[in-house]
Write a protein that holds these residues in place. Structure first.
Motif, PDB file in Angstrom:
ATOM      1  N   SER A  10     -19.208  69.086 114.941  1.00 17.35           N
ATOM      2  CA  SER A  10     -19.728  69.735 113.561  1.00 17.35           C
ATOM      3  C   SER A  10     -20.117  71.225 114.155  1.00 17.35           C
ATOM      4  O   SER A  10     -20.414  71.432 115.245  1.00 17.35           O
ATOM      5  CB  SER A  10     -20.915  69.130 112.974  1.00 17.35           C
ATOM      6  OG  SER A  10     -20.769  67.838 112.538  1.00 17.35           O
ATOM      7  N   LYS A  11     -19.981  72.164 113.186  1.00 18.68           N
ATOM      8  CA  LYS A  11     -20.465  73.679 113.435  1.00 18.68           C
ATOM      9  C   LYS A  11     -20.863  73.998 112.106  1.00 18.68           C
ATOM     10  O   LYS A  11     -20.240  74.014 110.980  1.00 18.68           O
ATOM     11  CB  LYS A  11     -19.199  74.215 113.694  1.00 18.68           C
ATOM     12  CG  LYS A  11     -19.616  75.845 113.919  1.00 18.68           C
ATOM     13  CD  LYS A  11     -20.529  75.933 115.197  1.00 18.68           C
ATOM     14  CE  LYS A  11     -21.016  77.443 115.510  1.00 18.68           C
ATOM     15  NZ  LYS A  11     -22.094  77.621 116.493  1.00 18.68           N
ATOM     16  N   CYS A  12     -22.083  74.458 112.141  1.00 18.26           N
ATOM     17  CA  CYS A  12     -22.900  75.271 110.951  1.00 18.26           C
ATOM     18  C   CYS A  12     -23.106  76.540 111.412  1.00 18.26           C
ATOM     19  O   CYS A  12     -23.576  76.952 112.471  1.00 18.26           O
ATOM     20  CB  CYS A  12     -24.136  74.465 110.540  1.00 18.26           C
ATOM     21  SG  CYS A  12     -23.931  72.827 110.384  1.00 18.26           S
ATOM     22  N   VAL A  18     -19.239  74.644 108.336  1.00 18.38           N
ATOM     23  CA  VAL A  18     -18.020  74.876 108.617  1.00 18.38           C
ATOM     24  C   VAL A  18     -16.997  73.772 109.227  1.00 18.38           C
ATOM     25  O   VAL A  18     -15.838  73.288 108.711  1.00 18.38           O
ATOM     26  CB  VAL A  18     -17.713  76.144 109.493  1.00 18.38           C
ATOM     27  CG1 VAL A  18     -16.248  76.321 109.702  1.00 18.38           C
ATOM     28  CG2 VAL A  18     -18.532  77.439 108.829  1.00 18.38           C
ATOM     29  N   LEU A  19     -17.546  72.795 109.835  1.00 17.60           N
ATOM     30  CA  LEU A  19     -16.887  71.695 110.253  1.00 17.60           C
ATOM     31  C   LEU A  19     -17.891  70.317 110.184  1.00 17.60           C
ATOM     32  O   LEU A  19     -18.992  70.639 110.357  1.00 17.60           O
ATOM     33  CB  LEU A  19     -16.748  71.710 111.817  1.00 17.60           C
ATOM     34  CG  LEU A  19     -15.232  72.634 112.354  1.00 17.60           C
ATOM     35  CD1 LEU A  19     -15.206  72.497 114.038  1.00 17.60           C
ATOM     36  CD2 LEU A  19     -14.299  72.111 111.693  1.00 17.60           C
ATOM     37  N   THR A  43      -9.486  77.164 112.552  1.00 18.87           N
ATOM     38  CA  THR A  43      -9.498  78.148 113.573  1.00 18.87           C
ATOM     39  C   THR A  43     -10.979  78.046 114.388  1.00 18.87           C
ATOM     40  O   THR A  43     -11.100  78.184 115.386  1.00 18.87           O
ATOM     41  CB  THR A  43      -9.573  79.461 112.916  1.00 18.87           C
ATOM     42  OG1 THR A  43      -8.269  79.776 112.595  1.00 18.87           O
ATOM     43  CG2 THR A  43     -10.088  80.497 114.013  1.00 18.87           C
ATOM     44  N   THR A  44     -12.031  77.485 113.657  1.00 16.60           N
ATOM     45  CA  THR A  44     -13.418  77.139 114.171  1.00 16.60           C
ATOM     46  C   THR A  44     -13.171  76.088 115.275  1.00 16.60           C
ATOM     47  O   THR A  44     -13.794  76.120 116.386  1.00 16.60           O
ATOM     48  CB  THR A  44     -14.485  76.660 113.155  1.00 16.60           C
ATOM     49  OG1 THR A  44     -14.384  77.654 112.239  1.00 16.60           O
ATOM     50  CG2 THR A  44     -15.822  76.380 113.829  1.00 16.60           C
ATOM     51  N   GLU A  54     -19.929  77.416 120.334  1.00 17.36           N
ATOM     52  CA  GLU A  54     -20.844  76.244 120.642  1.00 17.36           C
ATOM     53  C   GLU A  54     -20.737  75.256 119.449  1.00 17.36           C
ATOM     54  O   GLU A  54     -21.043  75.778 118.449  1.00 17.36           O
ATOM     55  CB  GLU A  54     -22.013  76.647 121.212  1.00 17.36           C
ATOM     56  CG  GLU A  54     -22.028  77.110 122.618  1.00 17.36           C
ATOM     57  CD  GLU A  54     -23.705  77.358 123.196  1.00 17.36           C
ATOM     58  OE1 GLU A  54     -24.323  76.929 122.680  1.00 17.36           O
ATOM     59  OE2 GLU A  54     -23.810  78.104 124.081  1.00 17.36           O
ATOM     60  N   PRO A  55     -20.489  74.073 119.678  1.00 20.54           N
ATOM     61  CA  PRO A  55     -20.606  73.180 118.392  1.00 20.54           C
ATOM     62  C   PRO A  55     -22.086  72.864 118.229  1.00 20.54           C
ATOM     63  O   PRO A  55     -22.932  73.152 119.103  1.00 20.54           O
ATOM     64  CB  PRO A  55     -20.007  71.870 118.807  1.00 20.54           C
ATOM     65  CG  PRO A  55     -20.224  71.835 120.263  1.00 20.54           C
ATOM     66  CD  PRO A  55     -19.924  73.269 120.684  1.00 20.54           C
TER      67      PRO A  55
END
Length: 255
Positions: A10-12, A18-19, A43-44, A54-55
């Motif tokens: 995940s990515k916030c 975003v993920l 792309t992330t 970094e995730p």
């Protein structure tokens, strides 16, 4: 063993996700395309894989080892950007040779390695030119040669052909597939173009709004789309392109 195993990624950015907890694997020697519209998170993923981001959650394993917090230069990956990212003040030869000169194990053979790769991508006659004197397709070939020079286990491509004309894209597609076979390199390719993904990929990962809808071979996606999104975004758009091409061919045949 998979070359790459991504688990619960995940990515916030602030309150924006975003993920959203994505998991997937990339097999050794595979060409995997990540297909989706702008802003879907593809792309992330690439930037997290290479170590530029970094995730928020999740782990990345490469050949079984956890590389989630490993620095980019220790991951054994190369990346080819959409905008080429070449040194404008250096010739083609020096662009390809540059990174090799900073490694003890490659410094002695830097010039020979660079020359061989420049020949391989068909740019020997342009070796003394600077990027500003090259076409977009030639600049992208320099970027690919520069990445290959460091012999990465994986190469990541961030929509590398989106700014190129049709003829150049078709030629580069074949070049990438030939390079994949010759070097046995694992490749992860970001694209929003359905036809491009189907033409090049061993498997395709279809994304929307930070989530994976389906991962499968082109044949599996055609025969068994996972849901309405895959059917609409992938198959219907692909069919539109096929129909358009068919109409053009029929018109040419009547002339």
């Amino acid at each position: 063993m998979s070359r790459i195993e991504v688990t619960d990624l995940s990515k916030c950015f602030g309150t924006k996700t975003v993920l959203d907890h994505v998991s997937f694997q990339v097999e050794d020697g595979e060409f995997l395309s990540i297909l989706g519209p702008s802003g879907c998170g593809k792309t992330t993923i690439l930037r997290i894989l290479i170590g530029l981001l970094e995730p928020t959650t999740g782990t990345i394993r490469k050949d079984g080892a956890d590389i989630t917090s490993v620095s980019p230069d220790q991951r054994g990956m190369g990346i080819v950007f959409q905008n080429y990212a070449l040194f404008e003040n250096m010739t083609v030869l020096k662009n390809v040779e540059y990174a090799l000169r900073f490694r003890k194990e490659t410094k002695g053979q830097a010039r020979e390695t660079a020359e061989n790769l420049i020949r391989r991508v068909g740019l020997w006659e342009q070796r003394d030119k600077k990027p500003g004197k090259l076409s977009g397709g030639q600049q992208q070939r320099v970027a690919i040669a520069r990445t290959l020079a460091l012999k990465p286990d994986m190469i990541l491509f961030d929509e590398p052909m989106s700014a190129l004309d049709v003829d150049t894209r078709l030629a580069l597609r074949k070049e990438l597939k030939d390079i994949q076979k010759e070097f046995g390199t694992t490749m992860v390719y970001i694209t929003h173009d359905q036809e491009e993904a189907f033409a090049m990929s061993d498997r395709i990962m279809v994304m929307e709004e930070g989530k994976i809808h389906q991962i499968g071979t082109p044949e599996e996606i055609v025969e068994k789309p996972a849901d309405d999104y895959v059917r609409r975004f992938v198959l219907e758009n692909l069919q539109i392109k096929v129909d358009s091409l068919s109409r053009f061919i029929r018109a040419e045949e009547k002339r």
